[in-house]
Design a protein around this motif. Structure first.
Motif, short mmCIF file in Angstrom:
data_model
loop_
_atom_site.label_atom_id
_atom_site.label_comp_id
_atom_site.label_asym_id
_atom_site.label_seq_id
_atom_site.Cartn_x
_atom_site.Cartn_y
_atom_site.Cartn_z
N GLN A 150 9.41 13.10 -9.71
CA GLN A 150 8.34 13.68 -8.91
C GLN A 150 7.45 12.56 -8.35
N VAL A 151 6.79 12.84 -7.22
CA VAL A 151 5.78 11.91 -6.72
C VAL A 151 4.42 12.39 -7.21
N GLU A 152 3.57 11.46 -7.61
CA GLU A 152 2.28 11.79 -8.20
C GLU A 152 1.22 10.85 -7.66
N GLY A 153 -0.05 11.17 -7.95
CA GLY A 153 -1.15 10.29 -7.56
C GLY A 153 -1.48 10.41 -6.09
N THR B 113 5.93 7.01 -0.19
CA THR B 113 4.79 7.81 -0.63
C THR B 113 3.55 6.95 -0.81
N SER B 114 2.40 7.57 -0.62
CA SER B 114 1.13 6.89 -0.87
C SER B 114 0.75 6.95 -2.35
N GLY B 115 1.52 7.67 -3.13
CA GLY B 115 1.29 7.74 -4.57
C GLY B 115 2.27 6.86 -5.31
N THR C 189 -8.34 12.83 -3.05
CA THR C 189 -7.04 12.16 -3.13
C THR C 189 -6.08 12.77 -2.11
N ALA C 190 -5.35 11.90 -1.42
CA ALA C 190 -4.33 12.33 -0.45
C ALA C 190 -2.98 11.77 -0.87
N LEU C 191 -2.03 12.66 -1.10
CA LEU C 191 -0.67 12.25 -1.46
C LEU C 191 0.25 12.52 -0.27
N ILE C 192 0.68 11.46 0.38
CA ILE C 192 1.59 11.55 1.52
C ILE C 192 3.00 11.21 1.04
N THR C 193 3.97 12.03 1.41
CA THR C 193 5.36 11.79 1.01
C THR C 193 6.27 12.02 2.21
N ILE C 194 7.16 11.06 2.44
CA ILE C 194 8.09 11.12 3.56
C ILE C 194 9.48 10.80 3.03
N ASP D 251 0.81 -1.23 0.00
CA ASP D 251 0.00 0.00 0.00
C ASP D 251 0.84 1.27 0.00
N TRP D 252 2.15 1.15 -0.12
CA TRP D 252 3.04 2.30 -0.20
C TRP D 252 4.00 2.09 -1.37
N THR D 253 4.62 3.17 -1.81
CA THR D 253 5.62 3.11 -2.87
C THR D 253 6.95 3.62 -2.32
N THR D 254 8.02 2.91 -2.64
CA THR D 254 9.37 3.33 -2.27
C THR D 254 10.25 3.33 -3.52
#
Length: 295
Positions: free
Chosen positions: A103-106, A93-95, A181-186, A43-46
């Protein structure tokens, strides 16, 4: 004994007990895939899929008790040296990560307006570095074909001296619309950081304006109490709660369970003997809490 438990409840941290209208997927970093090439957080992207092509892993599943806030797992983001790219911070990221545009998207679906996103972080920079956490809320406009900004927030994460701290990213809204839509990035640092800098992330959650009710006002009953296996939750007819969160008395999230009726049963057989608090919440922002004992 009852007096002691009531005193502990009075000390229970209020920050953790906020209503959760929309839930973050895999918030405790507990679910991982069977990938044999790298640690795959579901459920996350790295950056692990891209890094694996160049022999680098940037996000790790950790089970070390000193590297967890609660549960059995957390994610460890580590800045690495990658061939052709140089020093590269680890991203969660959740995207999805567009490697072409860098870039992070979605993002993930949401249908409410949280006041913030919070979680538990431990940041161990090699020298001086700065991690970060951010959230961007958008809503798709079918007329313009554009995801319009609804709200956003970000924080810098500094050295936490080897311990987990609770950090909150407040959301500043620029629209009265409800996002979809919620885009979380850490991230573990900056491109000018040091290889080996590590950011541990665990137990993320949204916070909302809430209406806290007493068990009596919603007709809440828990039985049997004490309980060994199945805990039945009963409320007034017509009142539906969508999420049950079980906490230890020191504020750690032990279990999240999705509810779908006004009478539900929770399997608590895996809990250790002791006192716990169950928090019930729904999409209207109503929450109620009650203590129970596990045999």
């Amino acid at each position: 004994m009852k007096t002691i438990y009531l005193a502990l409840i009075m000390l229970f941290p209020t920050l953790i007990l906020q209503a959760q209208q929309d839930s973050i997927m895999n918030p405790g970093m507990e679910r991982w895939g069977p990938n044999t090439q790298y640690d795959e957080l579901l459920d996350w992207t790295t950056l692990n899929p891209a890094g694996a092509l160049l022999g680098a892993t940037l996000a790790f599943k950790t089970t070390d008790p000193t590297e967890l806030h609660s549960g059995d797992h957390a994610v460890k983001l580590v800045t690495q040296e990658i061939q052709f790219f140089g020093v590269t911070p680890s991203i969660l990221t959740s995207g999805f990560i567009n490697t072409a545009s860098q870039q992070v998207e979605g993002g993930k679906p949401i249908n409410s307006r949280p006041t913030s996103i919070s979680g538990w972080f431990r940041f161990d920079p090699v020298t001086v570095d700065t991690g970060f956490a951010s959230i961007a809320l958008t809503k798709w406009n079918s007329g313009t074909g554009i995801a319009e900004p609804i709200g956003s927030g970000s924080i810098n994460i500094l050295n936490t001296s080897g311990v987990f701290v609770n950090l909150e990213v407040e959301i500043n809204y620029i629209s009265s619309e409800t996002p979809d839509t919620a885009l979380i990035t850490i991230g573990s640092g900056t491109p000018t950081g040091e290889v080996g800098t590590a950011l541990f992330v665990d137990d993320l959650y949204y916070t909302f304006p809430s209406s806290i009710e007493t068990p009596e006002s919603v007709g809440l009953s828990l039985y049997p109490n004490p309980v060994s296996d199945l805990l039945t939750i009963n409320t007034l007819e017509g009142l539906t709660f969508t999420l049950a969160t079980i906490y230890s008395l020191d504020g750690r999230i032990i279990q999240n369970v999705v509810l779908n009726s006004n009478t539900s049963r929770l399997d608590v057989s895996n809990l250790k003997t002791g006192a716990y608090i169950v928090e019930l919440s729904n999409k209207e922002g109503t929450i109620v809490r009650q203590q129970f004992l596990k045999n």
